[in-house]
Design a protein around this motif. Structure first.
Motif, PDB file in Angstrom:
ATOM      1  N   UNK A  75      67.770  27.996   7.243  1.00 26.68           N
ATOM      2  CA  UNK A  75      67.780  29.392   7.777  1.00 26.68           C
ATOM      3  C   UNK A  75      66.361  30.102   7.883  1.00 26.68           C
ATOM      4  N   UNK A  76      65.410  29.678   7.176  1.00 20.46           N
ATOM      5  CA  UNK A  76      64.195  30.234   7.147  1.00 20.46           C
ATOM      6  C   UNK A  76      63.575  30.675   8.260  1.00 20.46           C
ATOM      7  N   UNK A  77      63.403  29.841   8.944  1.00 18.23           N
ATOM      8  CA  UNK A  77      62.455  30.161  10.467  1.00 18.23           C
ATOM      9  C   UNK A  77      63.456  31.046  11.225  1.00 18.23           C
ATOM     10  N   UNK A  78      65.033  31.027  11.306  1.00 18.32           N
ATOM     11  CA  UNK A  78      65.693  31.872  12.040  1.00 18.32           C
ATOM     12  C   UNK A  78      65.522  33.343  11.240  1.00 18.32           C
ATOM     13  N   UNK A  79      65.714  33.301   9.961  1.00 22.98           N
ATOM     14  CA  UNK A  79      65.549  34.722   9.569  1.00 22.98           C
ATOM     15  C   UNK A  79      64.227  35.312   9.751  1.00 22.98           C
ATOM     16  N   UNK A  80      63.132  34.567   9.622  1.00 21.16           N
ATOM     17  CA  UNK A  80      61.613  35.161   9.756  1.00 21.16           C
ATOM     18  C   UNK A  80      61.734  35.532  11.397  1.00 21.16           C
ATOM     19  N   UNK A  81      62.262  34.998  12.347  1.00 19.17           N
ATOM     20  CA  UNK A  81      62.324  35.164  13.853  1.00 19.17           C
ATOM     21  C   UNK A  81      63.010  36.594  13.903  1.00 19.17           C
ATOM     22  N   UNK A  82      64.319  36.723  13.345  1.00 17.59           N
ATOM     23  CA  UNK A  82      65.234  37.959  13.505  1.00 17.59           C
ATOM     24  C   UNK A  82      64.301  39.145  12.908  1.00 17.59           C
ATOM     25  N   UNK A  83      63.642  39.125  11.782  1.00 19.04           N
ATOM     26  CA  UNK A  83      63.171  40.151  11.411  1.00 19.04           C
ATOM     27  C   UNK A  83      61.893  40.530  11.906  1.00 19.04           C
ATOM     28  N   UNK A  84      61.081  39.452  12.480  1.00 21.02           N
ATOM     29  CA  UNK A  84      59.847  39.580  12.962  1.00 21.02           C
ATOM     30  C   UNK A  84      60.075  40.217  14.252  1.00 21.02           C
ATOM     31  N   UNK A  96      61.815  41.567   1.561  1.00 23.26           N
ATOM     32  CA  UNK A  96      63.017  41.542   1.498  1.00 23.26           C
ATOM     33  C   UNK A  96      63.783  40.275   1.143  1.00 23.26           C
ATOM     34  N   UNK A  97      63.069  39.195   1.125  1.00 23.66           N
ATOM     35  CA  UNK A  97      63.637  37.888   0.556  1.00 23.66           C
ATOM     36  C   UNK A  97      63.474  37.879  -0.831  1.00 23.66           C
ATOM     37  N   UNK A  98      62.450  38.385  -1.424  1.00 24.13           N
ATOM     38  CA  UNK A  98      62.265  38.343  -2.691  1.00 24.13           C
ATOM     39  C   UNK A  98      62.602  39.294  -3.779  1.00 24.13           C
ATOM     40  N   UNK A  99      63.122  40.383  -3.052  1.00 23.88           N
ATOM     41  CA  UNK A  99      63.765  41.532  -3.793  1.00 23.88           C
ATOM     42  C   UNK A  99      65.130  41.429  -4.236  1.00 23.88           C
ATOM     43  N   UNK A 100      65.444  41.433  -5.575  1.00 19.28           N
ATOM     44  CA  UNK A 100      66.947  41.514  -6.155  1.00 19.28           C
ATOM     45  C   UNK A 100      67.740  42.333  -5.217  1.00 19.28           C
ATOM     46  N   UNK A 105      74.837  38.694  -5.688  1.00 20.33           N
ATOM     47  CA  UNK A 105      73.954  39.410  -6.329  1.00 20.33           C
ATOM     48  C   UNK A 105      72.871  38.352  -6.130  1.00 20.33           C
ATOM     49  N   UNK A 106      71.633  38.894  -6.622  1.00 20.13           N
ATOM     50  CA  UNK A 106      70.374  38.063  -6.724  1.00 20.13           C
ATOM     51  C   UNK A 106      69.316  38.489  -5.594  1.00 20.13           C
ATOM     52  N   UNK A 107      68.305  37.555  -5.394  1.00 20.23           N
ATOM     53  CA  UNK A 107      67.531  37.560  -4.315  1.00 20.23           C
ATOM     54  C   UNK A 107      68.104  36.876  -3.105  1.00 20.23           C
ATOM     55  N   UNK A 112      69.819  32.242   0.250  1.00 26.21           N
ATOM     56  CA  UNK A 112      69.704  31.460   1.434  1.00 26.21           C
ATOM     57  C   UNK A 112      70.128  29.917   1.127  1.00 26.21           C
ATOM     58  N   UNK A 113      69.883  29.523  -0.151  1.00 22.83           N
ATOM     59  CA  UNK A 113      70.138  28.079  -0.803  1.00 22.83           C
ATOM     60  C   UNK A 113      71.540  27.613  -1.162  1.00 22.83           C
ATOM     61  N   UNK A 114      72.448  28.691  -0.901  1.00 25.40           N
ATOM     62  CA  UNK A 114      73.962  28.722  -1.682  1.00 25.40           C
ATOM     63  C   UNK A 114      74.885  28.996  -0.309  1.00 25.40           C
ATOM     64  N   UNK A 115      75.998  29.498  -0.869  1.00 22.61           N
ATOM     65  CA  UNK A 115      77.043  29.856  -0.279  1.00 22.61           C
ATOM     66  C   UNK A 115      76.971  31.360   0.448  1.00 22.61           C
ATOM     67  N   UNK A 116      76.044  32.157   0.280  1.00 20.50           N
ATOM     68  CA  UNK A 116      75.779  33.316   0.471  1.00 20.50           C
ATOM     69  C   UNK A 116      74.766  33.416   1.826  1.00 20.50           C
TER      70      UNK A 116
END
Length: 129
Positions: A75-84, A96-100, A105-107, A112-116
């Motif tokens: 999902x990384x490239x798509x998320x970057x594109x959506x927000x950009x 956004x990606x690195x703030x808890x 819960x979490x960052x 993005x690497x799990x079920x959320x």
């Protein structure tokens, strides 16, 4: 967005390093090796905003969590594109990606690497509106 010049090459876009001190980055040659592409293709991915790089201690690299065993995480490239497209800068996207976020819960980058992952994408789409 800042730009960094690599040994006489044209400038590459870089974001402010808002990652945690324990969050690793992969230097561009390592990214190229991981993706099995020339480093010039990695430069192109950065210029096309499909990846984001930061400069840390004089090394330009991409956050290590942007990758998984298949290459660029799903999902990384798509998320970057959506927000950009929604007007967010590369630094704001990393923030956004690195703030808890207690509601995940979490960052988001970890989610993005799990079920959320779908929830993170949904939130990014809502933010971009």
């Amino acid at each position: 967005m800042k730009t960094s010049t690599l040994r006489g090459m044209s400038s590459l876009p870089t974001a402010e390093d808002v990652l945690g001190t324990t969050d690793g980055i992969l230097p561009l040659p390592e990214v190229a090796q991981l993706l099995n592409v020339p480093v010039t293709r990695v430069h192109q991915l950065l210029r096309q905003q499909q990846l984001i790089a930061v400069e840390r201690d004089g090394v330009v690299g991409v956050p290590a969590l942007f990758f998984d065993e298949q290459g660029i995480a799903k999902h990384i490239s798509g998320l970057i594109a959506v927000l950009a497209d929604g007007g967010y800068s590369a630094t704001e996207i990393l923030h956004f990606l690195y703030t808890a976020d207690d509601s995940l819960p979490g960052r988001p980058i970890d989610a993005l690497h799990g079920h959320l992952a779908r929830e993170v994408m949904r939130r990014a789409q809502a933010m971009a509106l």
